[in-house]
Scaffold this motif. Structure first.
Motif, short mmCIF file in Angstrom:
data_model
loop_
_atom_site.label_atom_id
_atom_site.label_comp_id
_atom_site.label_asym_id
_atom_site.label_seq_id
_atom_site.Cartn_x
_atom_site.Cartn_y
_atom_site.Cartn_z
N GLU A 78 -3.55 11.59 1.28
CA GLU A 78 -4.28 10.33 1.15
C GLU A 78 -4.53 9.96 -0.31
OE1 GLU A 78 -7.80 10.40 3.60
OE2 GLU A 78 -6.61 10.42 5.45
N GLU A 116 -2.56 5.58 1.29
CA GLU A 116 -3.45 4.51 1.74
C GLU A 116 -3.19 4.17 3.20
OE1 GLU A 116 -4.05 2.10 -2.47
OE2 GLU A 116 -2.27 1.71 -1.25
N ARG A 117 -1.94 4.16 3.59
CA ARG A 117 -1.60 3.84 4.98
C ARG A 117 -2.09 4.94 5.92
NH1 ARG A 117 3.40 -0.01 5.60
NH2 ARG A 117 3.11 -1.24 3.73
N SER A 147 0.83 -1.20 0.00
CA SER A 147 0.00 0.00 0.00
C SER A 147 0.87 1.26 0.00
CB SER A 147 -0.95 -0.01 1.18
OG SER A 147 -0.25 -0.17 2.39
N LYS A 167 -4.66 6.95 5.41
CA LYS A 167 -6.12 6.86 5.46
C LYS A 167 -6.57 5.67 6.31
CE LYS A 167 -10.35 6.66 2.67
NZ LYS A 167 -11.08 6.38 3.85
N THR A 168 -5.95 4.52 6.13
CA THR A 168 -6.32 3.32 6.88
C THR A 168 -6.15 3.55 8.38
OG1 THR A 168 -5.74 1.87 5.05
CG2 THR A 168 -5.79 0.88 7.25
N LEU A 169 -5.01 4.11 8.79
CA LEU A 169 -4.78 4.35 10.21
C LEU A 169 -5.69 5.45 10.75
CD1 LEU A 169 -0.90 4.05 10.40
CD2 LEU A 169 -2.59 2.42 11.26
N ARG A 170 -5.92 6.48 9.96
CA ARG A 170 -6.81 7.55 10.38
C ARG A 170 -8.21 7.00 10.63
NH1 ARG A 170 -10.51 10.19 7.83
NH2 ARG A 170 -9.83 9.71 5.70
N ASP A 171 -8.70 6.19 9.70
CA ASP A 171 -10.01 5.57 9.86
C ASP A 171 -10.04 4.64 11.08
OD1 ASP A 171 -11.03 6.86 7.60
OD2 ASP A 171 -10.74 5.11 6.29
N LYS A 172 -8.99 3.88 11.26
CA LYS A 172 -8.92 2.95 12.40
C LYS A 172 -8.98 3.70 13.73
CE LYS A 172 -6.26 -1.04 13.92
NZ LYS A 172 -5.12 -1.92 13.62
#
Length: 132
Positions: free
Chosen positions: A37, A6-7, A2, A9-14
């Motif tokens: 992002e 992408e990383r 990724s 966004k993924t961590l922000r969402d998590k």
């Protein structure tokens, strides 16, 4: 593998953060977060990358794709924590400025240690307050 964006966004969402939340924590415009992002901006200044890693509870090597493990682990929440409790915890993290000793900011490893202690204290106090 990724991308950096992408990383992020993924961590922000998590973590349950909006782009606005993350931008505020980094003292920047939300458009910058969106551009990171979406891969429009791929070179992030080291001071922002370091702070971004702190806020997202990871390290710069993970964000840059050098390693695949985002450790340290994401913050965990007790089973009894309400959405409001989790919001309060995240707010505490976002409002927390640099941790300093003797007027010098501590390094990321020591910052993570302090945040783990603060996390334990936060949930212990929340639990005690709920039992009153």
């Amino acid at each position: 593998m990724s991308s950096l964006g992408e990383r992020i966004k993924t961590l922000r969402d998590k973590m349950g953060f909006t782009q606005d939340d993350l931008a505020e924590a980094l003292d920047m415009n939300r458009a910058n977060i969106s551009n990171y992002e979406r891969g429009i901006i791929t070179k992030i200044p080291s001071n922002i990358l370091s702070r971004l890693a702190d806020v997202l509870n990871t390290n710069a090597d993970y964000l840059l794709g050098r390693i695949d493990d985002p450790a340290p682990k994401a913050y965990s929440f007790p089973s009894w924590a309400s959405p409001e409790d989790i919001r309060d915890f995240k707010k505490m993290l976002l409002e927390d400025g640099p941790i300093m000793f003797d007027g010098v900011p501590i390094n990321n490893e020591d910052r993570q240690k302090v945040l783990r202690v603060m996390e334990a204290m936060f949930w212990d106090i929340k639990d005690k307050n709920k039992k009153k």
